[in-house]
Motif scaffolding. Sequence first.
Motif, PDB file in Angstrom:
ATOM      1  N   ILE A  35      10.229  -0.276   1.825  1.00 60.62           N
ATOM      2  CA  ILE A  35       9.101  -1.007   1.298  1.00 60.62           C
ATOM      3  C   ILE A  35       8.695  -1.867   2.368  1.00 60.62           C
ATOM      4  O   ILE A  35       7.187  -2.378   2.332  1.00 60.62           O
ATOM      5  CB  ILE A  35       9.754  -2.146   0.327  1.00 60.62           C
ATOM      6  N   ASP A  36       9.292  -2.476   3.509  1.00 55.37           N
ATOM      7  CA  ASP A  36       8.762  -3.169   4.484  1.00 55.37           C
ATOM      8  C   ASP A  36       7.689  -2.233   5.220  1.00 55.37           C
ATOM      9  O   ASP A  36       6.755  -2.955   5.804  1.00 55.37           O
ATOM     10  CB  ASP A  36       9.944  -3.365   5.466  1.00 55.37           C
ATOM     11  N   LEU A  79       7.461   8.136  -3.911  1.00 56.54           N
ATOM     12  CA  LEU A  79       6.940   7.039  -4.242  1.00 56.54           C
ATOM     13  C   LEU A  79       8.385   5.978  -4.553  1.00 56.54           C
ATOM     14  O   LEU A  79       8.354   4.802  -4.119  1.00 56.54           O
ATOM     15  CB  LEU A  79       6.009   6.885  -5.594  1.00 56.54           C
ATOM     16  N   LYS A  80       9.306   6.429  -5.345  1.00 56.38           N
ATOM     17  CA  LYS A  80      10.340   5.631  -5.726  1.00 56.38           C
ATOM     18  C   LYS A  80      11.228   5.404  -4.298  1.00 56.38           C
ATOM     19  O   LYS A  80      11.647   4.446  -4.051  1.00 56.38           O
ATOM     20  CB  LYS A  80      11.409   6.671  -6.377  1.00 56.38           C
ATOM     21  N   THR A  81      11.284   6.194  -3.413  1.00 55.90           N
ATOM     22  CA  THR A  81      11.981   5.984  -2.304  1.00 55.90           C
ATOM     23  C   THR A  81      11.366   5.028  -1.370  1.00 55.90           C
ATOM     24  O   THR A  81      11.918   4.260  -0.814  1.00 55.90           O
ATOM     25  CB  THR A  81      12.091   7.478  -1.517  1.00 55.90           C
ATOM     26  N   ALA A  82       9.954   5.172  -1.307  1.00 58.14           N
ATOM     27  CA  ALA A  82       9.282   4.300  -0.683  1.00 58.14           C
ATOM     28  C   ALA A  82       9.359   2.858  -1.071  1.00 58.14           C
ATOM     29  O   ALA A  82       9.501   1.821  -0.178  1.00 58.14           O
ATOM     30  CB  ALA A  82       7.494   4.447  -0.566  1.00 58.14           C
ATOM     31  N   VAL A  83       9.326   2.578  -2.343  1.00 55.56           N
ATOM     32  CA  VAL A  83       9.562   1.384  -2.968  1.00 55.56           C
ATOM     33  C   VAL A  83      10.903   0.752  -2.799  1.00 55.56           C
ATOM     34  O   VAL A  83      11.261  -0.287  -2.540  1.00 55.56           O
ATOM     35  CB  VAL A  83       9.237   1.225  -4.235  1.00 55.56           C
ATOM     36  N   ASP A 142       0.826  -1.270   0.052  1.00 57.18           N
ATOM     37  CA  ASP A 142      -0.083   0.138   0.106  1.00 57.18           C
ATOM     38  C   ASP A 142       0.811   1.312   0.051  1.00 57.18           C
ATOM     39  O   ASP A 142       1.031   1.854   0.909  1.00 57.18           O
ATOM     40  CB  ASP A 142      -1.018   0.004   1.393  1.00 57.18           C
ATOM     41  N   PHE A 143       1.553   1.487  -1.118  1.00 55.28           N
ATOM     42  CA  PHE A 143       2.283   2.636  -1.475  1.00 55.28           C
ATOM     43  C   PHE A 143       1.617   3.987  -1.173  1.00 55.28           C
ATOM     44  O   PHE A 143       0.484   4.029  -1.866  1.00 55.28           O
ATOM     45  CB  PHE A 143       3.354   2.770  -2.484  1.00 55.28           C
TER      46      PHE A 143
END
Length: 344
Positions: free
Chosen positions: A223-224, A215-219, A195-196
């Motif tokens: 990511i965990d 978003l790029k940083t989150a993925v 759920d980004f």
Amino acid sequence: MNILGIESSCDETACAVVRDGREILSNVIATQIPFHLDYKGVVPEIASRKHTEWILPVVKLALKEAGLTLKDIDGIAATNRPGLMGALLVGFTFGKTLAWLTGKPFIAVNHMLGHMYAPHLENDISYPYIGLLVSGGHSIISRVNSFEDFEVLGTTIDDAVGEAFDKVAKFYDFGYPGGVAIDRLAKNGNPDAADFPIPVIHKGQTPYDVSYSGLKTAVINQIDQFWNKDYPKTPENIAAAFQETAVKILVQKVIKACKETGLKTVVAGGGVAANSRLRSLLGEEKEINCIFPSLRLCTDNGAMIAGVAYHYLKRGETSPFSTTCSPRVQMFKHGLSVKKQGGQ
């Protein structure tokens, strides 16, 4: 009019012949993907050298496939911005020199106008409409009033959507080109695996602006924090969850633009317009008519350059031989029209 269009802004050496701005007589694209594969991205020096090697045979093949000679050509066009400077100069200098040697009119074309025009090569599209221009370098939502007149409603405040696809794919070693690799993997993944977050646009930006850096940083780095533990962390699930969020960001903004402008037609262009999930989500919207170019016209190509050039030449407008290249486009700013700042 038969227009010969040359495109070399990145890693495709392309040339096409288009008649009267619509009829594609030939469309030759020589891709350099195998030469950049080991680097997981375009190497500018390699791109320039391959353009230099391929430009003459590509132009010759485009003329041959069109069944024409240079005598049958009414104008020669080439991309002059934006792009990799060395790559741009190869095709642009070749086109300008060819025009000078043959005495043909020469037209310099903005690459972004070309991508937005590509769907017009295959469809009858009336102006105005909401334009969605999405690629590795640009994410632009605009009101398009003519082939050269864009009123930019929103753009990226950081990374372009295609850039985010490429960086995520490179980090996880999904393959190259990144957008194609993620789209392929996502078909066998579950978008609910993570759920980004959808980025929040702050004061100072327009409601149509987008952001992909977070978003790029989150993925890649967080990511965990967003992962649904019910799903295995497979390449397919990572790709599907990332792609779903990336595409929804665009779709939400486009729908908002349609509602607030009253325009019901959306036209998409650029490399990311080939993304199957973007096509699917926009195609599900019953209140709008979304038009995409064929996959071959999503990539960089000479046909879109020739198509735009036809409209300039039809008005009697040509480019002086003093025209130069530029790696960037300064005209895509909020509320400003491309036409008012010069389409070329």
